[in-house]
Design an enzyme around this catalytic site. Structure first.
Site, mmCIF file in Angstrom:
data_model
loop_
_atom_site.group_PDB
_atom_site.id
_atom_site.type_symbol
_atom_site.label_atom_id
_atom_site.label_comp_id
_atom_site.label_asym_id
_atom_site.label_seq_id
_atom_site.Cartn_x
_atom_site.Cartn_y
_atom_site.Cartn_z
ATOM 1 N N CYS A 1 41.973 4.974 -89.755
ATOM 2 C CA CYS A 1 43.150 5.438 -90.507
ATOM 3 C C CYS A 1 42.788 5.806 -91.944
ATOM 4 O O CYS A 1 43.332 6.771 -92.508
ATOM 5 C CB CYS A 1 44.236 4.368 -90.486
ATOM 6 S SG CYS A 1 43.742 2.771 -91.187
ATOM 7 N N HIS B 1 46.211 -1.404 -92.374
ATOM 8 C CA HIS B 1 46.611 -0.026 -92.079
ATOM 9 C C HIS B 1 46.867 0.724 -93.383
ATOM 10 O O HIS B 1 47.011 0.123 -94.454
ATOM 11 C CB HIS B 1 47.865 -0.014 -91.213
ATOM 12 C CG HIS B 1 48.148 1.319 -90.583
ATOM 13 N ND1 HIS B 1 47.233 1.984 -89.811
ATOM 14 C CD2 HIS B 1 49.257 2.113 -90.628
ATOM 15 C CE1 HIS B 1 47.752 3.115 -89.385
ATOM 16 N NE2 HIS B 1 48.985 3.214 -89.874
ATOM 17 N N ASP C 1 51.891 9.030 -90.907
ATOM 18 C CA ASP C 1 51.072 7.944 -90.383
ATOM 19 C C ASP C 1 49.987 8.500 -89.471
ATOM 20 O O ASP C 1 50.291 9.256 -88.542
ATOM 21 C CB ASP C 1 51.953 6.967 -89.602
ATOM 22 C CG ASP C 1 51.237 5.668 -89.268
ATOM 23 O OD1 ASP C 1 49.999 5.629 -89.355
ATOM 24 O OD2 ASP C 1 51.936 4.688 -88.932
#
Length: 603
Positions: free
Chosen positions: A382, A516, A537
């Protein structure tokens, strides 16, 4: 038995008188002696026997000599030993010295008031050591107290001498004893059958308990691996250990030395266990953050495609084709665009022009492409995908585009190489040491400090804002929302009243929390003054993100990117913001300052 009257001295036998008196002489039986089957003591009367059993041999005092069973009667104890300890038992020690069974004793030893003379003789002879056959008949021995010589077998008397008539024979004492014993045992068996039928259920459960060996508690030696069956054996064993010690005999400090040695061994064992636990936890953290040497992007992508081939979801030819494309993309250093979605911010701008009348103001960042995670970086990529979103926006901004050497967005392996190059320049030495100076070929997670390091190496000025604790009720971060509003409001300071929809040229914000990260590309302000972030996201798939591009699905897709204060409840958040270009001197200063990297803490 018939009674005859003779002219001489009559012969009378009265059961209640316990004596038989022939003519001219008298023979009287002495009271029967009762023998205790437990201790062997001789007692005169049955009442005294009951008192003796009550005082000397309580039922709860009976215990097995081979295990810890107690609290049972004598008969139950005999049954337990014969069932649970067949090899160790000595039946001769448990039965009486006469050799008669327990049933024979219980049948014969009754109340003295109701017994006849033959029954009394049976008791005396069995007690003295005679043996009994299966029918209950008694065979006298030499040790018997009453023999056949004491009482004649036949008593033939003439009428003149007071005996019976000629040819008539009186019953012998042995015959009387045998007949009485048989009658008595038969009645006892009938009574036992009735009692057994009434108590069969209780007896089965009790016999099952008595027939099973008692489970013993085990005691382990603190000085070796021996396990003892009792505490007394353990005590003797430990004393042997102490005697074997060289300084145990005649030394007053032997116990103290032994205690210190045992304490030292215990501490060493505890330290070893703690060290082993720390190593296991460290390995778990390495696996979690991709530092276990399990391979990087390429290896994970290959394993994923191999699993798809094994499940029949991918043909072998497609596997080799996609693997070749992946290796070509990795070698070029440019992202292949498979996970990219363009025009997202432009689609949001068009949506807010016609919808969302409940919003007083809406701020949007510069055009930004969305990059989602792929099979090669799922679970750890991520941070790299958010760098790609940020770089895609900087490439479209006139301020930052000229200084970017790479005209295209790099792929993950190339970004790992770029961060390693920044470490070699001297940026963030602590972070470089944490990753052991290596990111390529790993699945290591990166965060805000690695983003700052990469941007600084590219000549872009960046800051890290640390919202290290919640500032609102329910572990919320209202100060974070206020800071984001101030960031977007700087684009229109000239106008007193900002318009409802503002499409700025500001880069998106990198938002990091534990585990995250995502990118902030906009902000909504409601009529009641509440604020709402618009987040892209990397965990959102290409198909879900492309719903923002369609007018039919954009209203539903916007709900997934809208985040209110109640949705951000992590303990800590960090924001990386870009705010200009660094000169050569400023870049060197940033490299020097990054030796002790500090973030701006709010509050």
């Amino acid at each position: 038995m018939k009674k005859r009257k003779q002219s001489g001295h009559p012969a009378e036998w009265t059961p209640s008188s316990r004596e038989w008196t022939p003519s001219n002489r008298e023979w009287t039986t002495s009271p029967a002696m009762l023998t205790c089957d437990i201790c062997g003591e001789d007692i005169m009367f049955e009442e005294d026997m009951k008192t003796h059993l009550l005082l000397s041999h309580l039922e709860n005092d009976m215990h097995c000599p081979l295990c810890s069973l107690s609290g049972v009667s004598y008969d139950e104890l005999c049954f337990h030993i014969s069932s649970a300890h067949p090899d160790e038992q000595d039946q001769a020690c448990l039965t009486s010295a006469s050799g008669c069974s327990a049933e024979t004793h219980s049948a014969v030893m009754e109340s003295e008031e109701g017994r006849t003379a033959p029954q009394l003789l049976l008791t005396q002879s069995c007690t003295a050591g005679d043996t009994c056959d299966g029918a209950g008949a008694v065979t006298p021995t030499a040790a018997s107290g009453v023999t056949t010589d004491a009482v004649p077998d036949t008593l033939s008397r003439t009428p003149e001498s007071g005996g019976s008539s000629p040819g008539e024979t009186l019953p012998t004492t042995s015959t009387l004893i045998t007949q009485s014993a048989k009658t008595r045992l038969e009645s006892v068996r009938l009574c036992d059958q009735d009692n057994n039928g009434m108590k069969s259920e209780h007896s089965k459960a009790k016999q099952k308990r008595l027939s099973s060996p008692r489970k013993e508690k085990l005691f382990s030696c603190p000085m070796c691996a021996l396990v003892c069956s009792s505490s007394f054996v353990l005590q003797e064993h430990v004393e042997l250990h102490l005697q074997d010690e060289p300084s145990a005999e005649g030394s007053p400090g032997a116990d103290l030395k032994l205690a210190k040695r045992l304490q030292t061994e215990e501490e060493q064992r505890r330290w070893q266990e703690e060290a082993q636990q720390e190593r296991e936890e460290f390995k778990k953290l390495q696996r979690q953050f991709g530092l276990d040497g399990g391979g990087g992007y390429c290896r994970q992508m290959e394993r994923t495609m191999e699993k798809a081939v094994a499940r029949g979801l991918m043909a072998p030819a497609e596997f080799h084709s996609r693997r070749a494309e992946m290796m070509e993309s990795v070698a070029s250093g440019v992202d292949d665009g498979r996970t990219r979605t363009q025009g997202v911010v432009r689609a949001l701008y068009e949506y807010y022009q016609t919808e969302r009348r409940d919003c007083v103001h809406v701020w949007l960042s510069a055009d930004t492409d969305h990059y989602c995670s792929s099979a090669g970086d799922k679970g750890w990529g991520c941070g790299y995908r958010n760098i790609q979103m940020l770089l895609s926006s900087l490439h479209r901004t006139d301020t930052y585009a000229p200084i970017l050497q790479e005209k295209a967005v790099p792929n993950i392996t190339q970004m790992q190489s770029m961060i390693e190059g920044a470490w070699k320049e001297g940026l963030d030495p602590q972070g470089a040491s944490h990753f052991n100076q290596r990111l390529q070929g790993t699945r290591a997670w990166i965060g805000a400090t690695e983003i700052f390091t990469l941007l600084t190496s590219l000549g872009i000025s960046a800051r890290i804002i640390d919202f290290h604790q919640p500032t609102g009720p329910g572990d919320t971060h209202p100060r974070l929302f206020d800071w984001v509003k101030q960031y977007f409001c700087q684009s229109n300071r000239s106008s007193r009243v900002p318009p409802r929809l503002i499409h700025t040229q500001l880069p998106p914000l990198y938002l990091q929390h534990q585990g995250h990260s995502s990118s902030i590309v906009g902000l909504e302000q409601k009529k009641n003054g509440s604020l709402c972030l618009l987040l892209l996201d990397p965990g959102s798939s290409v198909s879900d993100t492309r719903k923002l591009l369609s007018r039919d699905t954009v209203s539903t897709a916007v709900r997934h990117i809208r985040k209110f204060p109640g949705s951000l409840k992590h303990k800590q958040y960090q924001v990386v913001v870009v705010h200009g270009v660094l000169s050569a001197q400023e870049k060197q200063n940033s490299i020097m300052n990054s030796r002790t990297l500090r973030a701006e803490r709010i509050p």
